[in-house]
Write an enzyme that holds these catalytic residues in place. Structure first.
Site, PDB file in Angstrom:
ATOM      1  N   GLU A  94      -1.205  -4.661 -19.736  1.00 21.49           N
ATOM      2  CA  GLU A  94      -2.362  -5.654 -19.989  1.00 21.49           C
ATOM      3  C   GLU A  94      -3.817  -4.765 -20.089  1.00 21.49           C
ATOM      4  OE1 GLU A  94      -2.529  -8.453 -16.724  1.00 21.49           O
ATOM      5  OE2 GLU A  94      -0.560  -9.466 -17.621  1.00 21.49           O
TER       6      GLU A  94
ATOM      7  N   TYR B 135      10.429   1.401  -9.423  1.00 20.69           N
ATOM      8  CA  TYR B 135       9.909  -0.115  -9.479  1.00 20.69           C
ATOM      9  C   TYR B 135      10.269  -0.986 -10.799  1.00 20.69           C
ATOM     10  CZ  TYR B 135       7.107   1.980  -5.675  1.00 20.69           C
ATOM     11  OH  TYR B 135       6.941   2.517  -4.381  1.00 20.69           O
TER      12      TYR B 135
ATOM     13  N   GLU C 183       0.839  -1.201   0.049  1.00 18.88           N
ATOM     14  CA  GLU C 183       0.028   0.001   0.147  1.00 18.88           C
ATOM     15  C   GLU C 183       0.847   1.136  -0.135  1.00 18.88           C
ATOM     16  OE1 GLU C 183      -3.415   2.535   0.432  1.00 18.88           O
ATOM     17  OE2 GLU C 183      -3.278   0.396  -0.288  1.00 18.88           O
TER      18      GLU C 183
END
Length: 173
Positions: free
Chosen positions: A151, A139, A91
């Site tokens: 996607e 990341y 989170e």
């Protein structure tokens, strides 16, 4: 720089709350934070915790000008994929600005990944604001996939009146 990563304790909730506000300021969403350290303590340190948290801590000689030694956190919880099984959702990953670039963020994220692997999680998932290119680059460099690009997934939310209305539409028990 010397630092340690450890599991959060109830006594860390005031510092976690402080850093949540700092992260919200960075994300230009400080008006959205409604949680208190008391709620963090209740929800994270009960019989069935809603979240888990790792703390990055530096020795006293590296404390901030305000006296803080807790300089980062990774707050996560478990989710489930009907395709892959157990997953961990990161989170928040936050390191105070003056401690960035010292390996603390990488250590927090890697430690959350290790905890997930120990729990047989197949995925580590997270969200990044579209303008936050430093985090996105970080990341991606570590091997994350941008699912919006690859996607077409979009992250949606119901809250406030929309959540209330949706819940009211549920069949009565």
């Amino acid at each position: 720089m010397d630092f340690t990563i450890r599991a959060a304790t109830p006594e860390d909730c005031k510092d976690i709350s402080r850093m949540i506000i700092e992260l919200a300021d960075y994300e230009k969403m400080s008006d959205q934070v409604k949680i208190s350290h008391e709620v963090l303590k209740r929800d994270g340190f009960c019989q069935n915790p809603f979240y888990h948290c790792l703390i990055a801590e530096v020795p006293e000689e590296h404390k901030t000008k305000d006296g803080h030694v807790k300089v980062g956190y990774g707050l996560f919880f478990y989710t489930y994929s009907t395709w892959k099984g157990r997953c961990v959702y990161l989170e928040d990953l936050y390191v105070m600005p003056e401690f960035r670039g010292k390996g603390i963020g990488k250590a927090l994220m890697s430690s959350v990944a290790r905890v997930g692997k120990e729990q047989q999680c197949a995925r580590l998932q997270l969200s990044v604001l579209d303008w936050n290119t430093p985090s996105m680059d970080f990341y991606i460099a570590k091997g994350a996939q941008n699912l919006t690009k690859s996607e077409g997934w979009h992250f949606l939310r119901f809250d406030g009146e929309a959540l209330d209305k949706l819940a009211e539409e549920a069949p009565k028990k």
